[in-house]
Motif scaffolding. Structure first.
Motif, PDB file in Angstrom:
ATOM      1  N   GLY A   1       0.579  -1.361  -0.068  1.00  0.00           N
ATOM      2  CA  GLY A   1      -0.115  -0.108   0.374  1.00  0.00           C
ATOM      3  C   GLY A   1       0.764   0.790   0.056  1.00  0.00           C
ATOM      4  O   GLY A   1       0.213   2.321   0.020  1.00  0.00           O
ATOM      5  N   CYS A   2       1.883   1.216  -0.171  1.00  0.00           N
ATOM      6  CA  CYS A   2       2.831   2.309  -0.046  1.00  0.00           C
ATOM      7  C   CYS A   2       3.980   2.505  -1.649  1.00  0.00           C
ATOM      8  O   CYS A   2       4.045   1.308  -2.213  1.00  0.00           O
ATOM      9  CB  CYS A   2       3.886   2.143   0.933  1.00  0.00           C
ATOM     10  SG  CYS A   2       5.069   3.541   0.679  1.00  0.00           S
ATOM     11  N   ARG A   3       3.646   3.534  -2.136  1.00  0.00           N
ATOM     12  CA  ARG A   3       4.824   3.518  -3.445  1.00  0.00           C
ATOM     13  C   ARG A   3       5.996   4.051  -2.595  1.00  0.00           C
ATOM     14  O   ARG A   3       5.879   5.110  -2.165  1.00  0.00           O
ATOM     15  CB  ARG A   3       4.100   4.757  -4.097  1.00  0.00           C
ATOM     16  CG  ARG A   3       4.618   4.962  -5.574  1.00  0.00           C
ATOM     17  CD  ARG A   3       3.500   5.715  -6.549  1.00  0.00           C
ATOM     18  NE  ARG A   3       4.579   6.280  -7.872  1.00  0.00           N
ATOM     19  CZ  ARG A   3       4.547   5.719  -8.664  1.00  0.00           C
ATOM     20  NH1 ARG A   3       3.781   3.676  -8.460  1.00  0.00           N
ATOM     21  NH2 ARG A   3       5.719   5.348  -9.861  1.00  0.00           N
ATOM     22  N   TRP A   4       7.150   3.230  -3.539  1.00  0.00           N
ATOM     23  CA  TRP A   4       8.473   3.652  -3.552  1.00  0.00           C
ATOM     24  C   TRP A   4       8.518   4.703  -4.404  1.00  0.00           C
ATOM     25  O   TRP A   4       8.452   3.499  -5.765  1.00  0.00           O
ATOM     26  CB  TRP A   4       9.137   2.627  -2.714  1.00  0.00           C
ATOM     27  CG  TRP A   4       8.551   1.464  -1.464  1.00  0.00           C
ATOM     28  CD1 TRP A   4       7.601   0.889  -1.336  1.00  0.00           C
ATOM     29  CD2 TRP A   4       8.508   2.308  -0.260  1.00  0.00           C
ATOM     30  NE1 TRP A   4       7.295   0.974   0.067  1.00  0.00           N
ATOM     31  CE2 TRP A   4       7.742   1.912   0.948  1.00  0.00           C
ATOM     32  CE3 TRP A   4      10.347   3.503  -0.007  1.00  0.00           C
ATOM     33  CZ2 TRP A   4       8.861   2.165   2.161  1.00  0.00           C
ATOM     34  CZ3 TRP A   4      10.298   3.179   1.284  1.00  0.00           C
ATOM     35  CH2 TRP A   4       9.137   3.253   2.477  1.00  0.00           C
ATOM     36  N   GLU A   5      10.468   4.613  -4.768  1.00  0.00           N
ATOM     37  CA  GLU A   5      10.684   5.187  -5.950  1.00  0.00           C
ATOM     38  C   GLU A   5      12.145   4.896  -4.880  1.00  0.00           C
ATOM     39  O   GLU A   5      12.845   5.504  -3.991  1.00  0.00           O
ATOM     40  CB  GLU A   5      11.214   6.694  -6.071  1.00  0.00           C
ATOM     41  CG  GLU A   5      11.757   6.647  -6.916  1.00  0.00           C
ATOM     42  CD  GLU A   5      11.210   8.294  -7.485  1.00  0.00           C
ATOM     43  OE1 GLU A   5      12.180   9.128  -7.438  1.00  0.00           O
ATOM     44  OE2 GLU A   5      10.976   8.579  -8.704  1.00  0.00           O
TER      45      GLU A   5
ATOM     46  N   GLY B   1       5.605  10.029   0.584  1.00  0.00           N
ATOM     47  CA  GLY B   1       6.009  11.425   1.075  1.00  0.00           C
ATOM     48  C   GLY B   1       6.804  11.848   0.970  1.00  0.00           C
ATOM     49  O   GLY B   1       7.459  13.664   1.085  1.00  0.00           O
ATOM     50  N   GLY B   2       7.807  11.702   0.088  1.00  0.00           N
ATOM     51  CA  GLY B   2       9.175  12.279  -0.552  1.00  0.00           C
ATOM     52  C   GLY B   2      10.311  12.180   0.381  1.00  0.00           C
ATOM     53  O   GLY B   2      10.887  13.305  -0.157  1.00  0.00           O
ATOM     54  N   GLU B   3      10.051  11.586   1.529  1.00  0.00           N
ATOM     55  CA  GLU B   3      11.702  11.733   1.887  1.00  0.00           C
ATOM     56  C   GLU B   3      12.344  10.731   1.832  1.00  0.00           C
ATOM     57  O   GLU B   3      11.972   9.269   2.063  1.00  0.00           O
ATOM     58  CB  GLU B   3      10.011  11.490   3.701  1.00  0.00           C
ATOM     59  CG  GLU B   3      11.791  12.236   4.905  1.00  0.00           C
ATOM     60  CD  GLU B   3      11.309  10.572   6.336  1.00  0.00           C
ATOM     61  OE1 GLU B   3      12.041  10.795   7.165  1.00  0.00           O
ATOM     62  OE2 GLU B   3      10.000  10.995   6.203  1.00  0.00           O
ATOM     63  N   ARG B   4      13.916  10.638   2.061  1.00  0.00           N
ATOM     64  CA  ARG B   4      14.406   9.425   1.827  1.00  0.00           C
ATOM     65  C   ARG B   4      14.938   9.051   3.459  1.00  0.00           C
ATOM     66  O   ARG B   4      15.445   9.625   3.768  1.00  0.00           O
ATOM     67  CB  ARG B   4      15.863  10.182   1.115  1.00  0.00           C
ATOM     68  CG  ARG B   4      16.769   9.301   1.219  1.00  0.00           C
ATOM     69  CD  ARG B   4      18.278  10.102   0.337  1.00  0.00           C
ATOM     70  NE  ARG B   4      17.605  10.283  -0.519  1.00  0.00           N
ATOM     71  CZ  ARG B   4      18.955  10.525  -2.002  1.00  0.00           C
ATOM     72  NH1 ARG B   4      20.237  10.644  -2.022  1.00  0.00           N
ATOM     73  NH2 ARG B   4      18.315  10.756  -2.801  1.00  0.00           N
ATOM     74  N   VAL B   5      14.264   7.592   2.804  1.00  0.00           N
ATOM     75  CA  VAL B   5      14.318   6.619   4.293  1.00  0.00           C
ATOM     76  C   VAL B   5      15.156   6.533   4.187  1.00  0.00           C
ATOM     77  O   VAL B   5      15.689   5.842   5.700  1.00  0.00           O
ATOM     78  CB  VAL B   5      12.969   6.000   4.623  1.00  0.00           C
ATOM     79  CG1 VAL B   5      12.398   6.746   4.150  1.00  0.00           C
ATOM     80  CG2 VAL B   5      12.519   5.380   2.978  1.00  0.00           C
ATOM     81  N   ALA B   6      16.337   5.627   3.418  1.00  0.00           N
ATOM     82  CA  ALA B   6      17.399   4.761   3.349  1.00  0.00           C
ATOM     83  C   ALA B   6      17.971   5.324   1.741  1.00  0.00           C
ATOM     84  O   ALA B   6      17.825   5.986   1.311  1.00  0.00           O
ATOM     85  CB  ALA B   6      17.152   3.468   3.438  1.00  0.00           C
ATOM     86  N   GLU B   7      19.369   5.162   2.748  1.00  0.00           N
ATOM     87  CA  GLU B   7      20.790   5.042   2.049  1.00  0.00           C
ATOM     88  C   GLU B   7      21.840   4.003   2.104  1.00  0.00           C
ATOM     89  O   GLU B   7      22.266   3.529   3.611  1.00  0.00           O
ATOM     90  CB  GLU B   7      21.580   6.412   1.745  1.00  0.00           C
ATOM     91  CG  GLU B   7      21.805   6.724   0.198  1.00  0.00           C
ATOM     92  CD  GLU B   7      23.047   8.368   0.458  1.00  0.00           C
ATOM     93  OE1 GLU B   7      22.168   8.636  -0.353  1.00  0.00           O
ATOM     94  OE2 GLU B   7      23.274   8.365   0.550  1.00  0.00           O
ATOM     95  N   GLU B   8      22.099   3.096   1.201  1.00  0.00           N
ATOM     96  CA  GLU B   8      23.072   2.070   0.322  1.00  0.00           C
ATOM     97  C   GLU B   8      24.203   2.793   0.379  1.00  0.00           C
ATOM     98  O   GLU B   8      23.842   2.985  -1.272  1.00  0.00           O
ATOM     99  CB  GLU B   8      22.155   1.007   0.711  1.00  0.00           C
ATOM    100  CG  GLU B   8      23.297  -0.466   0.573  1.00  0.00           C
ATOM    101  CD  GLU B   8      23.473  -0.488   2.257  1.00  0.00           C
ATOM    102  OE1 GLU B   8      24.384  -1.238   3.034  1.00  0.00           O
ATOM    103  OE2 GLU B   8      22.945  -0.031   3.113  1.00  0.00           O
ATOM    104  N   LYS B   9      25.420   2.231   0.328  1.00  0.00           N
ATOM    105  CA  LYS B   9      26.766   1.992  -0.619  1.00  0.00           C
ATOM    106  C   LYS B   9      26.799   0.467  -1.319  1.00  0.00           C
ATOM    107  O   LYS B   9      27.169  -0.208  -0.899  1.00  0.00           O
ATOM    108  CB  LYS B   9      27.598   2.789  -0.077  1.00  0.00           C
ATOM    109  CG  LYS B   9      29.045   2.530  -0.742  1.00  0.00           C
ATOM    110  CD  LYS B   9      29.716   3.138   0.174  1.00  0.00           C
ATOM    111  CE  LYS B   9      31.341   3.834  -0.807  1.00  0.00           C
ATOM    112  NZ  LYS B   9      32.989   3.922   0.046  1.00  0.00           N
ATOM    113  N   VAL B  10      26.553   0.962  -2.216  1.00  0.00           N
ATOM    114  CA  VAL B  10      26.795  -0.264  -3.177  1.00  0.00           C
ATOM    115  C   VAL B  10      27.751  -0.963  -4.380  1.00  0.00           C
ATOM    116  O   VAL B  10      28.564   0.418  -5.116  1.00  0.00           O
ATOM    117  CB  VAL B  10      25.621  -1.011  -4.148  1.00  0.00           C
ATOM    118  CG1 VAL B  10      23.976  -1.372  -2.487  1.00  0.00           C
ATOM    119  CG2 VAL B  10      25.129   0.224  -4.660  1.00  0.00           C
TER     120      VAL B  10
END
Length: 225
Positions: free
Chosen positions: A163-167, A189-198
């Motif tokens: 039920g949530c749209r992710w980008e 909501g346009g909030e960056r919730v996570a970031e990962e170095k790959v």
């Protein structure tokens, strides 16, 4: 009887009745003539007093202008600002080419055919109008290359999950010593919730993005660092 009278005078004495002649001295002038005055002295007034020296015109200050940007137009080459265009011989045939490059760079931004004169022995001269058109074309080429590079370094996947749209985005960082990529997740909501170095060759797909989100934005399937 007439008596003859004689007079004897001393040789070192003057004859009586004549005063000794005194050598005359030329009276010294009160001031030397103007021709003998030093150049730095003030001129004298009619009454002998010094007159005020005329004020000399003050020179305006000299300002050094900044050197103008290099500009050369001799029919074969034209430089202005950061751009240089040059007409060169086409080594593959008897024609001519024009190359446009940014100053300080080895590779030209633009390389295109260039027209020759009627006898084909000389190229058409390069003038201001032609140079401006070539620079506009070269600048447009650089802009398109930058857009293509940005598109190749950035990937994006959108998906709906619970039920949530992710980008999810992947930005490749072409570092010379440590190339890598940044994997990020943005909620609806346009909030960056996570970031990962790959790894820079990480394959971003809908499946890999979903697995990363479901794993709580932790390493999944050995694909991530």
């Amino acid at each position: 009887m007439n008596q003859q009278m004689s007079f004897d005078f001393a040789l070192d004495t003057a004859a009586p009745g004549r005063a000794p002649r005194v050598p005359r001295r030329r009276a010294a002038l009160p001031h030397p003539p103007p021709s003998q005055l030093p150049l730095e002295l003030s001129s004298l007034a009619a009454d002998g007093g010094p007159t005020a020296r005329p004020s000399l015109a003050r020179r305006p200050p000299i300002f050094r202008a900044e050197p103008a940007p290099a500009r050369l137009g001799d029919g074969r080459q034209w430089s202005e600002g950061v751009w240089t265009a040059a007409v060169i011989r086409n080594l593959d045939d008897d024609g001519w080419l024009v190359q446009v490059r940014r100053n300080g760079e080895a590779e030209p931004v633009l390389l295109a055919p260039w027209a020759a004169e009627r006898d084909a022995s000389e190229p058409k001269p390069l003038d201001q109008a032609a140079f401006n058109a070539l620079v506009r074309t070269a600048a447009g080429t650089l802009a398109r290359q930058a857009q293509q590079l940005h598109a190749s370094l950035r990937k994006r996947v959108a998906l709906n999950l619970d039920g949530c749209r992710w980008e999810v985005t992947l930005d490749v960082v072409p570092d010379e010593y440590e190339p890598h990529a940044l994997l990020a997740a943005v909620d609806d909501g346009g909030e960056r919730v996570a970031e990962e170095k790959v790894l820079p060759d990480f394959k971003l797909t809908s499946a890999s993005a979903q697995a990363w989100i479901e794993a709580g934005f932790r390493h999944a399937g050995g694909e991530l660092w």
